[in-house]
Write a protein that holds these residues in place. Structure first.
Motif, PDB file in Angstrom:
ATOM      1  N   VAL A 131       0.858  -1.184   0.000  1.00  0.00           N
ATOM      2  CA  VAL A 131       0.000   0.000   0.000  1.00  0.00           C
ATOM      3  C   VAL A 131       0.895   1.236   0.000  1.00  0.00           C
ATOM      4  N   ALA A 132       0.350   2.319  -0.524  1.00  0.00           N
ATOM      5  CA  ALA A 132       1.077   3.587  -0.550  1.00  0.00           C
ATOM      6  C   ALA A 132       0.209   4.656   0.093  1.00  0.00           C
ATOM      7  N   HIS A 133       0.851   5.584   0.781  1.00  0.00           N
ATOM      8  CA  HIS A 133       0.133   6.697   1.385  1.00  0.00           C
ATOM      9  C   HIS A 133       0.232   7.880   0.432  1.00  0.00           C
ATOM     10  N   ILE A 134      -0.893   8.207  -0.191  1.00  0.00           N
ATOM     11  CA  ILE A 134      -0.913   9.241  -1.229  1.00  0.00           C
ATOM     12  C   ILE A 134      -2.015  10.239  -0.930  1.00  0.00           C
ATOM     13  N   ARG A 135      -1.639  11.475  -0.715  1.00  0.00           N
ATOM     14  CA  ARG A 135      -2.584  12.573  -0.474  1.00  0.00           C
ATOM     15  C   ARG A 135      -3.639  12.216   0.576  1.00  0.00           C
ATOM     16  N   GLY A 136      -3.168  11.652   1.689  1.00  0.00           N
ATOM     17  CA  GLY A 136      -4.068  11.355   2.791  1.00  0.00           C
ATOM     18  C   GLY A 136      -4.812  10.047   2.670  1.00  0.00           C
ATOM     19  N   GLU A 137      -4.616   9.312   1.575  1.00  0.00           N
ATOM     20  CA  GLU A 137      -5.281   8.022   1.396  1.00  0.00           C
ATOM     21  C   GLU A 137      -4.269   6.887   1.454  1.00  0.00           C
ATOM     22  N   THR A 138      -4.708   5.741   1.955  1.00  0.00           N
ATOM     23  CA  THR A 138      -3.906   4.529   1.896  1.00  0.00           C
ATOM     24  C   THR A 138      -4.455   3.676   0.752  1.00  0.00           C
ATOM     25  N   ILE A 139      -3.646   3.523  -0.287  1.00  0.00           N
ATOM     26  CA  ILE A 139      -4.122   2.943  -1.542  1.00  0.00           C
ATOM     27  C   ILE A 139      -3.384   1.647  -1.848  1.00  0.00           C
ATOM     28  N   PRO A 140      -4.123   0.552  -2.129  1.00  0.00           N
ATOM     29  CA  PRO A 140      -3.454  -0.687  -2.531  1.00  0.00           C
ATOM     30  C   PRO A 140      -2.837  -0.535  -3.919  1.00  0.00           C
ATOM     31  N   ILE A 141      -1.648  -1.080  -4.079  1.00  0.00           N
ATOM     32  CA  ILE A 141      -0.932  -0.999  -5.361  1.00  0.00           C
ATOM     33  C   ILE A 141      -0.843  -2.395  -5.957  1.00  0.00           C
ATOM     34  N   ILE A 142      -1.476  -2.569  -7.120  1.00  0.00           N
ATOM     35  CA  ILE A 142      -1.552  -3.864  -7.796  1.00  0.00           C
ATOM     36  C   ILE A 142      -0.542  -3.902  -8.933  1.00  0.00           C
ATOM     37  N   ASP A 143       0.293  -4.928  -8.949  1.00  0.00           N
ATOM     38  CA  ASP A 143       1.204  -5.143 -10.078  1.00  0.00           C
ATOM     39  C   ASP A 143       0.342  -5.656 -11.235  1.00  0.00           C
ATOM     40  N   LEU A 144       0.010  -4.765 -12.174  1.00  0.00           N
ATOM     41  CA  LEU A 144      -0.957  -5.107 -13.210  1.00  0.00           C
ATOM     42  C   LEU A 144      -0.451  -6.211 -14.118  1.00  0.00           C
ATOM     43  N   GLY A 145       0.840  -6.186 -14.435  1.00  0.00           N
ATOM     44  CA  GLY A 145       1.393  -7.253 -15.270  1.00  0.00           C
ATOM     45  C   GLY A 145       1.303  -8.607 -14.591  1.00  0.00           C
ATOM     46  N   GLN A 146       1.642  -8.662 -13.309  1.00  0.00           N
ATOM     47  CA  GLN A 146       1.561  -9.915 -12.562  1.00  0.00           C
ATOM     48  C   GLN A 146       0.125 -10.407 -12.469  1.00  0.00           C
ATOM     49  N   ALA A 147      -0.823  -9.473 -12.370  1.00  0.00           N
ATOM     50  CA  ALA A 147      -2.236  -9.845 -12.247  1.00  0.00           C
ATOM     51  C   ALA A 147      -2.750 -10.542 -13.491  1.00  0.00           C
ATOM     52  N   ILE A 148      -2.137 -10.287 -14.645  1.00  0.00           N
ATOM     53  CA  ILE A 148      -2.609 -10.932 -15.869  1.00  0.00           C
ATOM     54  C   ILE A 148      -1.661 -12.028 -16.347  1.00  0.00           C
ATOM     55  N   GLY A 149      -0.724 -12.419 -15.466  1.00  0.00           N
ATOM     56  CA  GLY A 149       0.072 -13.596 -15.774  1.00  0.00           C
ATOM     57  C   GLY A 149       1.523 -13.382 -16.113  1.00  0.00           C
ATOM     58  N   PHE A 150       1.999 -12.142 -16.104  1.00  0.00           N
ATOM     59  CA  PHE A 150       3.409 -11.885 -16.376  1.00  0.00           C
ATOM     60  C   PHE A 150       4.216 -11.966 -15.080  1.00  0.00           C
ATOM     61  N   PRO A 151       5.548 -12.047 -15.177  1.00  0.00           N
ATOM     62  CA  PRO A 151       6.372 -11.987 -13.962  1.00  0.00           C
ATOM     63  C   PRO A 151       6.208 -10.634 -13.270  1.00  0.00           C
ATOM     64  N   ALA A 152       6.371 -10.633 -11.967  1.00  0.00           N
ATOM     65  CA  ALA A 152       6.276  -9.393 -11.204  1.00  0.00           C
ATOM     66  C   ALA A 152       7.425  -8.459 -11.561  1.00  0.00           C
ATOM     67  N   ILE A 153       7.193  -7.160 -11.429  1.00  0.00           N
ATOM     68  CA  ILE A 153       8.276  -6.191 -11.598  1.00  0.00           C
ATOM     69  C   ILE A 153       9.276  -6.399 -10.458  1.00  0.00           C
ATOM     70  N   PRO A 154      10.538  -6.616 -10.754  1.00  0.00           N
ATOM     71  CA  PRO A 154      11.523  -6.874  -9.697  1.00  0.00           C
ATOM     72  C   PRO A 154      11.646  -5.695  -8.738  1.00  0.00           C
TER      73      PRO A 154
END
Length: 312
Positions: free
Chosen positions: A62-85
């Motif tokens: 998660v990242a703290h951005i402008r007062g919000e705690t936002i989940p960060i999804i690795d979009l490539g990994q979500a569709i089957g690619f390797p995760a960003i190192p």
């Protein structure tokens, strides 16, 4: 990158003209992907990420951005690619988006540019792509194939939400229910179509499904070719906004301009939440809109329209 979303308000002028602005980005390698600018709140270099215990691997933190705690999804990994190192996170970007009443960030390798396009240039994925593919549309820009990801499918898998109608709402729907005409459902996302069909089936309503605005318009014109009105055949239409070939705004504009279709009740059912406002709906003449996805709210809204239709 600070100027990539400059003058977003001017983009509302595209509404009803079958146009969109596509933010182009890359997940890995040279393949280019796209997302509608209307979905984007902000683009920024990958911020510091904090681990989220027991979360799925595709949620990098998660990242703290402008007062919000936002989940960060690795979009490539979500569709089957390797995760960003980990060592490449510092050079990656996060696209902060609003879908279906929720804010999330998509981690991508790089962000390219914004392209102004016509929805007629956005085409359905190849028919042989299969059911499990994560594409909802494709287009060609500068002789390069651009793939548009079915983000609703990604989010449904990463963070599943209840799609069932509660017993309380089912009980209310049962009271005074009368035989009614089918509902036309128009959406290019297989996940969204399944959600709506499941809701309507729960209360015994029949649906006719079309995958985009052009298919829906062709169907409506065929129904009324004998001079009848759309209301003679359908109780209402529930339409997505973002669809290949013809978007929901343009579909509504076309329907409301045709005397045989203009009296059909149209609800725009959209994942555009934070940047979406009633002024856009009024501009094209839709009767109602609802932000995706709440099974109970959808059924209650539909049953209200059904009651009004049966009283006419």
């Amino acid at each position: 990158m600070a100027g990539v979303l400059h003058n977003v308000n001017q983009r509302t002028q595209l509404v009803g003209q079958n146009r969109l602005e596509l933010l182009m980005f890359r997940l890995r390698g040279r393949q280019v992907y796209g997302i509608n600018v209307f979905k984007v709140k902000e683009i920024l270099p990958c911020p510091k990420l904090y681990s989220l215990p027991k979360s799925q691997p595709v949620i990098r933190g998660v990242a703290h951005i402008r007062g919000e705690t936002i989940p960060i999804i690795d979009l490539g990994q979500a569709i089957g690619f390797p995760a960003i190192p980990e060592e490449k996170l510092a050079s990656s970007f996060v696209i902060i988006t609003e879908y279906n009443r929720h804010t999330q960030g998509f981690l991508v390798a790089s962000v390219d540019r914004i392209v102004n396009m016509n929805w007629e240039e956005i085409l359905p994925p190849p028919k042989g792509a299969g059911r499990d593919v994560y594409l909802t549309a494709v287009t060609n820009i500068d002789d390069n194939l651009v793939e548009i990801i079915d983000v609703e499918k990604v989010l449904a898998e990463v963070s599943p939400r209840c799609e069932d109608v509660t017993e309380a709402v089912l009980s209310k729907a049962e009271v005074g229910r009368t035989q009614t005409l089918p509902i036309l459902v128009v959406d290019d996302s297989v996940v969204a179509r399944r959600q709506i069909e499941r809701c309507m089936a729960a209360v015994g309503l029949e649906v006719v499904v079309k995958n985009d605005g052009q298919q829906a318009l062709d169907y409506l014109q065929e129904l009324t070719a004998d001079g009848s009105s759309a209301r003679d055949h359908l109780a209402m239409m529930i339409s997505d906004v973002e669809m290949p070939e013809m978007d929901g705004y343009t579909l509504v504009t076309q329907c409301k301009a045709d005397p045989k279709l203009s009296d059909l009740f149209v609800m725009l059912h959209t994942s555009l939440s934070g940047v979406f406002n009633r002024a856009l709906i009024e501009k094209v003449g839709a009767d109602d809109f609802m932000v995706k996805f709440s099974a109970d709210e959808l059924v209650e809204r539909v049953m209200t329209v059904m009651d009004q239709h049966n009283q006419v």
